[in-house]
Write a protein that holds these residues in place. Structure first.
Motif, PDB file in Angstrom:
ATOM      1  N   TRP A 116       2.726   4.758  -7.585  1.00 16.93           N
ATOM      2  CA  TRP A 116       1.613   4.746  -8.536  1.00 16.93           C
ATOM      3  C   TRP A 116       0.633   5.896  -8.278  1.00 16.93           C
ATOM      4  CZ3 TRP A 116       4.192   0.311  -7.465  1.00 16.93           C
ATOM      5  CH2 TRP A 116       4.449  -0.570  -8.518  1.00 16.93           C
ATOM      6  N   ASN A 117       0.784   6.554  -7.123  1.00 14.83           N
ATOM      7  CA  ASN A 117      -0.136   7.628  -6.722  1.00 14.83           C
ATOM      8  C   ASN A 117      -1.587   7.166  -6.736  1.00 14.83           C
ATOM      9  OD1 ASN A 117       1.909   9.579  -6.359  1.00 14.83           O
ATOM     10  ND2 ASN A 117       1.988   9.879  -8.569  1.00 14.83           N
ATOM     11  N   THR A 118      -1.785   5.958  -6.215  1.00 12.98           N
ATOM     12  CA  THR A 118      -3.129   5.399  -6.187  1.00 12.98           C
ATOM     13  C   THR A 118      -3.354   4.702  -4.850  1.00 12.98           C
ATOM     14  OG1 THR A 118      -4.668   3.921  -7.316  1.00 12.98           O
ATOM     15  CG2 THR A 118      -2.394   3.250  -7.304  1.00 12.98           C
ATOM     16  N   PRO A 119      -4.561   4.763  -4.320  1.00 11.37           N
ATOM     17  CA  PRO A 119      -4.836   4.140  -3.024  1.00 11.37           C
ATOM     18  C   PRO A 119      -5.298   2.688  -3.127  1.00 11.37           C
ATOM     19  CG  PRO A 119      -6.715   5.440  -3.688  1.00 11.37           C
ATOM     20  CD  PRO A 119      -5.664   5.612  -4.766  1.00 11.37           C
ATOM     21  N   PHE A 120      -5.243   2.083  -4.328  1.00  6.73           N
ATOM     22  CA  PHE A 120      -5.767   0.728  -4.488  1.00  6.73           C
ATOM     23  C   PHE A 120      -5.013  -0.254  -3.600  1.00  6.73           C
ATOM     24  CE2 PHE A 120      -6.594   2.511  -8.823  1.00  6.73           C
ATOM     25  CZ  PHE A 120      -7.956   2.665  -8.626  1.00  6.73           C
ATOM     26  N   THR A 121      -5.767  -1.066  -2.884  1.00  7.38           N
ATOM     27  CA  THR A 121      -5.145  -2.102  -2.060  1.00  7.38           C
ATOM     28  C   THR A 121      -5.429  -3.457  -2.693  1.00  7.38           C
ATOM     29  OG1 THR A 121      -7.120  -2.270  -0.688  1.00  7.38           O
ATOM     30  CG2 THR A 121      -5.379  -0.782   0.075  1.00  7.38           C
ATOM     31  N   GLY A 122      -4.659  -4.431  -2.311  1.00 10.42           N
ATOM     32  CA  GLY A 122      -4.858  -5.778  -2.825  1.00 10.42           C
ATOM     33  C   GLY A 122      -4.381  -5.944  -4.255  1.00 10.42           C
ATOM     34  N   SER A 123      -3.680  -4.980  -4.786  1.00 14.23           N
ATOM     35  CA  SER A 123      -3.202  -5.049  -6.160  1.00 14.23           C
ATOM     36  C   SER A 123      -1.924  -5.870  -6.236  1.00 14.23           C
ATOM     37  CB  SER A 123      -2.937  -3.641  -6.681  1.00 14.23           C
ATOM     38  OG  SER A 123      -2.349  -3.709  -7.950  1.00 14.23           O
ATOM     39  N   ASN A 124      -1.747  -6.576  -7.355  1.00  8.77           N
ATOM     40  CA  ASN A 124      -0.505  -7.335  -7.540  1.00  8.77           C
ATOM     41  C   ASN A 124       0.490  -6.564  -8.404  1.00  8.77           C
ATOM     42  OD1 ASN A 124      -1.627  -7.569 -10.053  1.00  8.77           O
ATOM     43  ND2 ASN A 124      -1.317  -9.765 -10.229  1.00  8.77           N
ATOM     44  N   LYS A 125       0.245  -5.273  -8.626  1.00  4.57           N
ATOM     45  CA  LYS A 125       1.152  -4.451  -9.430  1.00  4.57           C
ATOM     46  C   LYS A 125       2.555  -4.444  -8.831  1.00  4.57           C
ATOM     47  CE  LYS A 125      -2.361  -1.065 -10.754  1.00  4.57           C
ATOM     48  NZ  LYS A 125      -2.718   0.358 -10.647  1.00  4.57           N
TER      49      LYS A 125
ATOM     50  N   GLY B  81       5.207  -6.864   3.163  1.00  5.18           N
ATOM     51  CA  GLY B  81       5.699  -6.154   1.990  1.00  5.18           C
ATOM     52  C   GLY B  81       7.102  -6.581   1.639  1.00  5.18           C
ATOM     53  N   TYR B  82       7.954  -5.596   1.360  1.00  2.00           N
ATOM     54  CA  TYR B  82       9.318  -5.860   0.905  1.00  2.00           C
ATOM     55  C   TYR B  82      10.307  -4.985   1.668  1.00  2.00           C
ATOM     56  CZ  TYR B  82       6.960  -8.161  -2.951  1.00  2.00           C
ATOM     57  OH  TYR B  82       6.159  -8.986  -3.687  1.00  2.00           O
ATOM     58  N   ARG B  83      11.569  -5.449   1.676  1.00  2.00           N
ATOM     59  CA  ARG B  83      12.630  -4.713   2.366  1.00  2.00           C
ATOM     60  C   ARG B  83      13.914  -4.863   1.558  1.00  2.00           C
ATOM     61  NH1 ARG B  83      12.781  -6.665   7.853  1.00  2.00           N
ATOM     62  NH2 ARG B  83      13.239  -8.660   6.908  1.00  2.00           N
ATOM     63  N   PHE B  84      14.699  -3.786   1.515  1.00  2.00           N
ATOM     64  CA  PHE B  84      16.048  -3.824   0.944  1.00  2.00           C
ATOM     65  C   PHE B  84      17.014  -3.742   2.110  1.00  2.00           C
ATOM     66  CE2 PHE B  84      19.898  -1.625  -0.473  1.00  2.00           C
ATOM     67  CZ  PHE B  84      20.292  -2.451  -1.502  1.00  2.00           C
ATOM     68  N   GLY B  85      17.815  -4.785   2.296  1.00  2.00           N
ATOM     69  CA  GLY B  85      18.756  -4.810   3.403  1.00  2.00           C
ATOM     70  C   GLY B  85      20.202  -4.755   2.959  1.00  2.00           C
ATOM     71  N   GLY B  86      20.442  -4.217   1.771  1.00  2.00           N
ATOM     72  CA  GLY B  86      21.802  -4.163   1.229  1.00  2.00           C
ATOM     73  C   GLY B  86      21.938  -5.128   0.069  1.00  2.00           C
ATOM     74  N   TRP B  87      22.974  -4.939  -0.718  1.00  2.00           N
ATOM     75  CA  TRP B  87      23.201  -5.793  -1.887  1.00  2.00           C
ATOM     76  C   TRP B  87      23.686  -7.160  -1.432  1.00  2.00           C
ATOM     77  CZ3 TRP B  87      20.683  -3.960  -5.689  1.00  2.00           C
ATOM     78  CH2 TRP B  87      20.588  -2.588  -5.884  1.00  2.00           C
ATOM     79  N   LYS B  88      22.930  -8.196  -1.795  1.00  2.00           N
ATOM     80  CA  LYS B  88      23.265  -9.568  -1.403  1.00  2.00           C
ATOM     81  C   LYS B  88      23.324 -10.440  -2.639  1.00  2.00           C
ATOM     82  CE  LYS B  88      20.699  -8.875   2.812  1.00  2.00           C
ATOM     83  NZ  LYS B  88      19.441  -9.085   3.471  1.00  2.00           N
ATOM     84  N   ARG B  89      24.433 -11.108  -2.794  1.00  2.00           N
ATOM     85  CA  ARG B  89      24.614 -12.012  -3.938  1.00  2.00           C
ATOM     86  C   ARG B  89      24.227 -13.429  -3.504  1.00  2.00           C
ATOM     87  NH1 ARG B  89      27.946 -12.104  -8.667  1.00  2.00           N
ATOM     88  NH2 ARG B  89      28.938 -10.149  -8.098  1.00  2.00           N
TER      89      ARG B  89
ATOM     90  N   ASP C 129       0.822  -1.212   0.000  1.00  2.00           N
ATOM     91  CA  ASP C 129       0.000   0.000   0.000  1.00  2.00           C
ATOM     92  C   ASP C 129       0.859   1.267   0.000  1.00  2.00           C
ATOM     93  OD1 ASP C 129      -2.227  -1.607  -0.032  1.00  2.00           O
ATOM     94  OD2 ASP C 129      -2.713  -1.313   2.088  1.00  2.00           O
ATOM     95  N   GLU C 130       1.952   1.262   0.780  1.00  2.00           N
ATOM     96  CA  GLU C 130       2.855   2.416   0.798  1.00  2.00           C
ATOM     97  C   GLU C 130       3.476   2.641  -0.582  1.00  2.00           C
ATOM     98  OE1 GLU C 130       4.466   2.371   5.414  1.00  2.00           O
ATOM     99  OE2 GLU C 130       5.490   1.120   3.927  1.00  2.00           O
ATOM    100  N   MET C 131       3.878   1.546  -1.231  1.00  2.00           N
ATOM    101  CA  MET C 131       4.475   1.680  -2.558  1.00  2.00           C
ATOM    102  C   MET C 131       3.452   2.132  -3.589  1.00  2.00           C
ATOM    103  SD  MET C 131       7.423  -1.142  -3.026  1.00  2.00           S
ATOM    104  CE  MET C 131       7.303  -2.379  -1.771  1.00  2.00           C
ATOM    105  N   LEU C 132       2.234   1.585  -3.506  1.00  2.00           N
ATOM    106  CA  LEU C 132       1.187   2.007  -4.440  1.00  2.00           C
ATOM    107  C   LEU C 132       0.916   3.503  -4.302  1.00  2.00           C
ATOM    108  CD1 LEU C 132      -1.309  -0.974  -4.186  1.00  2.00           C
ATOM    109  CD2 LEU C 132      -0.091  -0.250  -6.240  1.00  2.00           C
ATOM    110  N   ALA C 133       0.866   3.990  -3.083  1.00  2.00           N
ATOM    111  CA  ALA C 133       0.604   5.407  -2.851  1.00  2.00           C
ATOM    112  C   ALA C 133       1.769   6.271  -3.321  1.00  2.00           C
ATOM    113  CB  ALA C 133       0.320   5.651  -1.369  1.00  2.00           C
ATOM    114  N   ALA C 134       3.000   5.846  -3.037  1.00  2.00           N
ATOM    115  CA  ALA C 134       4.172   6.663  -3.353  1.00  2.00           C
ATOM    116  C   ALA C 134       4.560   6.622  -4.829  1.00  2.00           C
ATOM    117  CB  ALA C 134       5.360   6.205  -2.505  1.00  2.00           C
TER     118      ALA C 134
END
Length: 136
Positions: free
Chosen positions: A88-97, A123-131, A81-86
């Motif tokens: 896509w500028n859309t409040p849609f929830t439950g989207s697989n975008k 959701g998702y997290r970036f914790g640094g570049w991991k190979r 939801d945070e990513m969709l708002a930031a």
């Protein structure tokens, strides 16, 4: 010492960065960049590209937006939801975008796909570049 990229977060490889700075301030010979800081993967913000093992990979507007948002979240979880708002500028929830864009990013990242962590149910997290490490 020259580090790849222009984002050097102290909470990612903080000890290595601190050791290098301490060595420099103490007047000692500069240490070699730790291998984790020469990971071979970065987001080139000015060119909106991923650089994976020296290969420049263009990103779509949405891929760039998701990768940049995750990096700037500083290791914190970003919900769909945070990513969709930031981005896509859309409040849609439950989207697989978001999931579709993350899948595309992981394909481009190749061996660095684990850098984008799925936090189940959140959701998702970036914790640094991991190979990906392949044991043979």
């Amino acid at each position: 010492m020259t580090l790849d990229g222009d984002i050097h977060l102290p909470w990612i490889d903080g000890d290595a960065i601190a050791d290098t700075v301490h060595s420099l301030l103490a007047g000692n010979e500069a240490l070699a960049a730790p291998s984790s800081l020469q990971s071979g993967c970065r987001l080139d913000e000015p060119n909106r590209e991923l650089v994976v093992d020296g290969q420049r990979l263009p990103t779509t507007r949405l891929e760039y937006g998701v990768m940049l948002a995750l990096i700037r979240a500083g290791g914190h979880v970003m919900t769909r939801d945070e990513m969709l708002a930031a981005i896509w500028n859309t409040p849609f929830t439950g989207s697989n975008k978001v999931d579709a864009v993350v899948r595309s990013l992981r394909r481009k990242l190749g061996p660095f796909a684990p850098s984008i962590e799925t936090v189940t149910g959140h959701g998702y997290r970036f914790g640094g570049w991991k190979r990906t490490v392949i044991n043979v």
